[in-house]
Write a protein that holds these residues in place. Sequence first.
Motif, mmCIF file in Angstrom:
data_model
loop_
_atom_site.group_PDB
_atom_site.id
_atom_site.type_symbol
_atom_site.label_atom_id
_atom_site.label_comp_id
_atom_site.label_asym_id
_atom_site.label_seq_id
_atom_site.Cartn_x
_atom_site.Cartn_y
_atom_site.Cartn_z
ATOM 1 N N GLN A 642 0.826 -1.206 0.000
ATOM 2 C CA GLN A 642 0.000 0.000 0.000
ATOM 3 C C GLN A 642 0.861 1.257 0.000
ATOM 4 O O GLN A 642 0.542 2.258 -0.650
ATOM 5 C CB GLN A 642 -0.917 0.009 1.225
ATOM 6 N N TYR A 643 1.977 1.195 0.722
ATOM 7 C CA TYR A 643 2.875 2.349 0.833
ATOM 8 C C TYR A 643 3.520 2.703 -0.502
ATOM 9 O O TYR A 643 3.595 3.873 -0.883
ATOM 10 C CB TYR A 643 3.965 2.046 1.873
ATOM 11 N N LEU A 644 3.984 1.698 -1.236
ATOM 12 C CA LEU A 644 4.822 1.938 -2.400
ATOM 13 C C LEU A 644 4.059 2.577 -3.557
ATOM 14 O O LEU A 644 2.864 2.342 -3.765
ATOM 15 C CB LEU A 644 5.451 0.624 -2.877
ATOM 16 N N SER A 645 4.796 3.343 -4.338
ATOM 17 C CA SER A 645 4.221 3.992 -5.523
ATOM 18 C C SER A 645 4.025 3.015 -6.671
ATOM 19 O O SER A 645 3.370 3.354 -7.669
ATOM 20 C CB SER A 645 5.139 5.128 -5.977
ATOM 21 N N ARG A 646 4.540 1.833 -6.546
ATOM 22 C CA ARG A 646 4.515 0.839 -7.633
ATOM 23 C C ARG A 646 3.111 0.634 -8.214
ATOM 24 O O ARG A 646 2.910 0.697 -9.431
ATOM 25 C CB ARG A 646 5.065 -0.487 -7.103
ATOM 26 N N ASP A 647 2.125 0.415 -7.333
ATOM 27 C CA ASP A 647 0.779 0.094 -7.804
ATOM 28 C C ASP A 647 -0.070 1.342 -8.056
ATOM 29 O O ASP A 647 -1.221 1.225 -8.504
ATOM 30 C CB ASP A 647 0.087 -0.820 -6.784
ATOM 31 N N LYS A 648 0.455 2.508 -7.772
ATOM 32 C CA LYS A 648 -0.251 3.760 -8.054
ATOM 33 C C LYS A 648 0.044 4.275 -9.463
ATOM 34 O O LYS A 648 -0.690 5.102 -10.013
ATOM 35 C CB LYS A 648 0.153 4.842 -7.043
ATOM 36 N N PHE A 649 1.120 3.775 -10.037
ATOM 37 C CA PHE A 649 1.615 4.348 -11.285
ATOM 38 C C PHE A 649 0.661 4.131 -12.452
ATOM 39 O O PHE A 649 0.431 5.029 -13.259
ATOM 40 C CB PHE A 649 2.997 3.753 -11.602
ATOM 41 N N GLU A 650 0.084 2.945 -12.548
ATOM 42 C CA GLU A 650 -0.738 2.621 -13.717
ATOM 43 C C GLU A 650 -1.896 3.597 -13.885
ATOM 44 O O GLU A 650 -2.116 4.136 -14.982
ATOM 45 C CB GLU A 650 -1.269 1.190 -13.602
ATOM 46 N N ASN A 651 -2.629 3.835 -12.841
ATOM 47 C CA ASN A 651 -3.781 4.721 -12.920
ATOM 48 C C ASN A 651 -3.362 6.148 -13.295
ATOM 49 O O ASN A 651 -4.001 6.807 -14.129
ATOM 50 C CB ASN A 651 -4.526 4.721 -11.589
ATOM 51 N N GLU A 652 -2.284 6.625 -12.681
ATOM 52 C CA GLU A 652 -1.814 7.980 -12.965
ATOM 53 C C GLU A 652 -1.320 8.101 -14.407
ATOM 54 O O GLU A 652 -1.533 9.124 -15.070
ATOM 55 C CB GLU A 652 -0.687 8.353 -11.992
ATOM 56 N N LEU A 653 -0.681 7.052 -14.905
ATOM 57 C CA LEU A 653 -0.197 7.045 -16.288
ATOM 58 C C LEU A 653 -1.363 7.126 -17.264
ATOM 59 O O LEU A 653 -1.349 7.939 -18.212
ATOM 60 C CB LEU A 653 0.620 5.774 -16.536
ATOM 61 N N LEU A 654 -2.370 6.305 -17.042
ATOM 62 C CA LEU A 654 -3.516 6.278 -17.945
ATOM 63 C C LEU A 654 -4.250 7.612 -17.958
ATOM 64 O O LEU A 654 -4.679 8.096 -19.015
ATOM 65 C CB LEU A 654 -4.462 5.144 -17.547
ATOM 66 N N GLN A 655 -4.403 8.215 -16.794
ATOM 67 C CA GLN A 655 -5.076 9.517 -16.723
ATOM 68 C C GLN A 655 -4.310 10.584 -17.491
ATOM 69 O O GLN A 655 -4.906 11.417 -18.197
ATOM 70 C CB GLN A 655 -5.254 9.939 -15.261
ATOM 71 N N LEU A 656 -2.976 10.563 -17.349
ATOM 72 C CA LEU A 656 -2.179 11.586 -18.011
ATOM 73 C C LEU A 656 -2.184 11.394 -19.530
ATOM 74 O O LEU A 656 -2.220 12.381 -20.285
ATOM 75 C CB LEU A 656 -0.742 11.569 -17.462
ATOM 76 N N VAL A 657 -2.130 10.146 -19.969
ATOM 77 C CA VAL A 657 -2.173 9.884 -21.411
ATOM 78 C C VAL A 657 -3.481 10.398 -22.007
ATOM 79 O O VAL A 657 -3.512 10.939 -23.115
ATOM 80 C CB VAL A 657 -2.004 8.378 -21.686
ATOM 81 N N GLN A 658 -4.575 10.292 -21.247
ATOM 82 C CA GLN A 658 -5.893 10.717 -21.735
ATOM 83 C C GLN A 658 -6.171 12.202 -21.526
ATOM 84 O O GLN A 658 -7.216 12.702 -21.948
ATOM 85 C CB GLN A 658 -6.984 9.890 -21.012
ATOM 86 N N TYR A 659 -5.270 12.892 -20.892
ATOM 87 C CA TYR A 659 -5.509 14.311 -20.562
ATOM 88 C C TYR A 659 -5.769 15.138 -21.818
ATOM 89 O O TYR A 659 -5.023 15.040 -22.804
ATOM 90 C CB TYR A 659 -4.301 14.865 -19.802
#
Length: 659
Positions: A642-659
Motif C-alpha cells: 500500500q505504501y509503495l508507488s509501484r501500484d499507483k503508477f498505472e492509474n496515474e499514467l492512464l489519466q495523463l495519457v488521456q488528458y
Amino acid sequence: MINYNKEGLNKETLIDLYKSMLKPRLIEEKMLILLRQGKISKWFSGIGQEAISVGVTKALQSSEYILPMHRNLGVFTSRDIPLYRLFSQWQGKASGFTKGRDRSFHFGTQEYHIVGMISHLGPQLGVADGIALASKLKNKNQVTAVFSGEGGTSEGDFHEALNVASVWQLPVLFCIENNGYGLSTPTNEQYHCKDIADRALGYGMESHIIDGNNILEVYTKVNALAEDIRKNPRPVLLEFKTFRMRGHEEASGTKYVPQDLLDAWAKKDPLENYQEFLKNEGIIDEAFEVTIKKEIAHEINAHLEQAGAEESIIPSESDELNDVFQNFKYQEVTENNETKELRFVDAISEGLKQSMERHEDLVIMGQDVAEYGGVFKITDGFVEAFGKERVRNTPICESAIVEAGMGLSIAGIKSVVEMQFADFVTSGFNPVVNYLAKSHYRWNQNADVVLRMPCGAGVAAGPFHSQTNEAWFTKTPGLKVVYPAFPYDAKGLLATAINDPNPVLFFEHKALYRSVRQEVPTDYFTLPLGKASLLRTGKDITVIAYGAAVHWALNTLDKHSNIQADVIDLRSLQPLDTDAIYASVKKTGKAIILQEDSLFGGIASDISALIMENCFEQLDAPVKRVASMETPIPFINQLEDQYLSRDKFENELLQLVQY
C-alpha cells in the motif's frame, strides 16, 4: 612557577622554541587590535596555550600531518606559513587558502601538511585515523597529530575515532587541550571522570597527562612518543592541562570565569615563564628579547601591509560553480564482446573486484565486509584476493569510517565505504554532507570516497532497512549520486564512480540484487556519470524513473502496448541528464516521474520544476509526479504494498495519457 628541565636540549633548540611561541603571541596581540578596529570579523584566541601548538608541531616532522583547531595558531606559524597568507585568509583575500569561502582556521593546506577544522569539531579525529591508516598501509613510519578541546571529547566522533585507532593500531596522537571551559561550560559539567586521559583505558590505549603550559615538557614528551610510534605504530591519547585566558571567541568575554582562577593561570603563562627561565639560565638576555620582538613585529607589519594591499576578491559565478567538484575527465573503457548473465548483485561484486585489481591501493571498509563478505555477500572472497589490509572490517561507527575515507583521500588513497544499509548513513551524516561535500570547494582538497548504499523497500525490512534516501544528498552541493537499475549499468557506473576523485553515493536497490539479470561484459568497463539511458521510445508520453521504479514503469507499460512512451532511466541523479529529459518532453508534450521515495522533497519535485521552467510551451498536460506514501516504510507486505508507488503508477499514467 613552572619547573623546566632542559636536559638533552641544546641552546639552539631552546631558543627556537622561545621564538616559535613568541611569534603567535605577538600575532594574536596584533589581531586583537585589528578586531577592535573592525579589520577582521572574529578571533579565537589561543593566548596562554602556545606551548601545546608549538611543542607538538616542533616534535613532528614537516611531512607529518597535523589537524589543528581554533586556538592552534602556533601550528601554522611553526610550519613556516608566510604570514601574509594567514592574514589574507583571515581577511577573505585570494592569497589565503579558501578563496574567501571560509574563515579563520577553517582551512587546510597540503603544502604544509595541515588539515584544518570544520565547525563540527568531532570529524577531525576520524580524518586523522584515515591519514594514519594511509601511513601504515604505505609503510611511511609517520605520526599524525590531531587536536581537540575537552569539549569535543563529548562528541560521538571522539569515541568512534579512538576506538577505530585502537582496533587498527593507527599511529595517531590525539592531543586534547583541556583548557577549562567549552565556551562557558566548565569541565565539571562536561564529564565526570577525573581526567580525560582516563578514557584511554576503555579503548586499550596508552595515555599521558602533560603540563600544557610547559613548553619543554610538551616538546620532549611528544618528541619521544613520536619517535617511538614511528617504530611501533599505535594511538596515544595526550591530555594537555592548560587554560583559556580569553573568551571562546572575543565577543564571548570571560565574565563567567572566577577572577581568582584567571589570576592563578595568568601566573602560569607559558611564554612569560619560559622567557624568565631562559634569562635565568643565561641563554637569552633583555637585549636579545627586544631584538627578537622587533624582528617579529616588523615581519607582522610588513605582511599585514602586503595582505591589506591585496585587492578584494571579485565574485565569479563560474569559479564558484567549477570549484564544487574536482575536475574529472571521464575516460571511457569500452566493453569487451564476451558477456555472461549476471544478477544485479553479482555485477556490483564483479565491478568492485575489477576496480580493486585496477587500483592497487583501493581500500574497502565496512561492517562485516571481510571474511563474512558483507551482509549481501558482495565482497565474498575479497579477503583471499586482496588481504585484510585492503578489505577492512570496521566497528559499528559509520561516522568515523566516513571520516577515515576522507583521511585516506587526503593521503592519496581511494576508498569504498559500504553502508550496511543506506538507512545507517544517518549515523555518519555529518561527515558526508559537511566534510566530504565541502572540502574541495573550501580548500581544494578532494574526497576520493565512494559510499555504497544498499537501499529500498520491497523486501519486508521495515522502517530502518528500507529507505531510499537519495534526496538527502542530491540537495547537497559537492556530492554525486548514482542510482542504477540494471546489472550492466551498475558495473560500469561503479567503475566510474571509483575513478572519479569526488565523493559519490552509489545507491543499490536491495530488491534488485537477486531479481534482475542481464548480459554483462566480463571485462572491466566504464559508463559516464550524468548520462541517462533511453530504454524505449515513443510519441505519447515521457516516463522518467530510476532504481526499482524503472522496472515498475516497464512492467506497467508492458500491459498497455497501445501507449508509446519514451522511458528514461536516469541512472545518475547528480549530475542529472537534463538534456535527455528536455529533449524527450519537448517531443512528447507530457511527462510523468515515478520515484520510490515519498513525494514531498523528493527528486521528482525538482525534475518537475525543471520541466515546467524549460519545456512549458511544449507541454500538453501538467507534469505528474508519482511517489510513495508520506509515512515511514512499514514492515508487513500488505502495508508495504500500500505504501509503495509501484501500484499507483498505472492509474496515474492512464489519466495523463488521456488528458
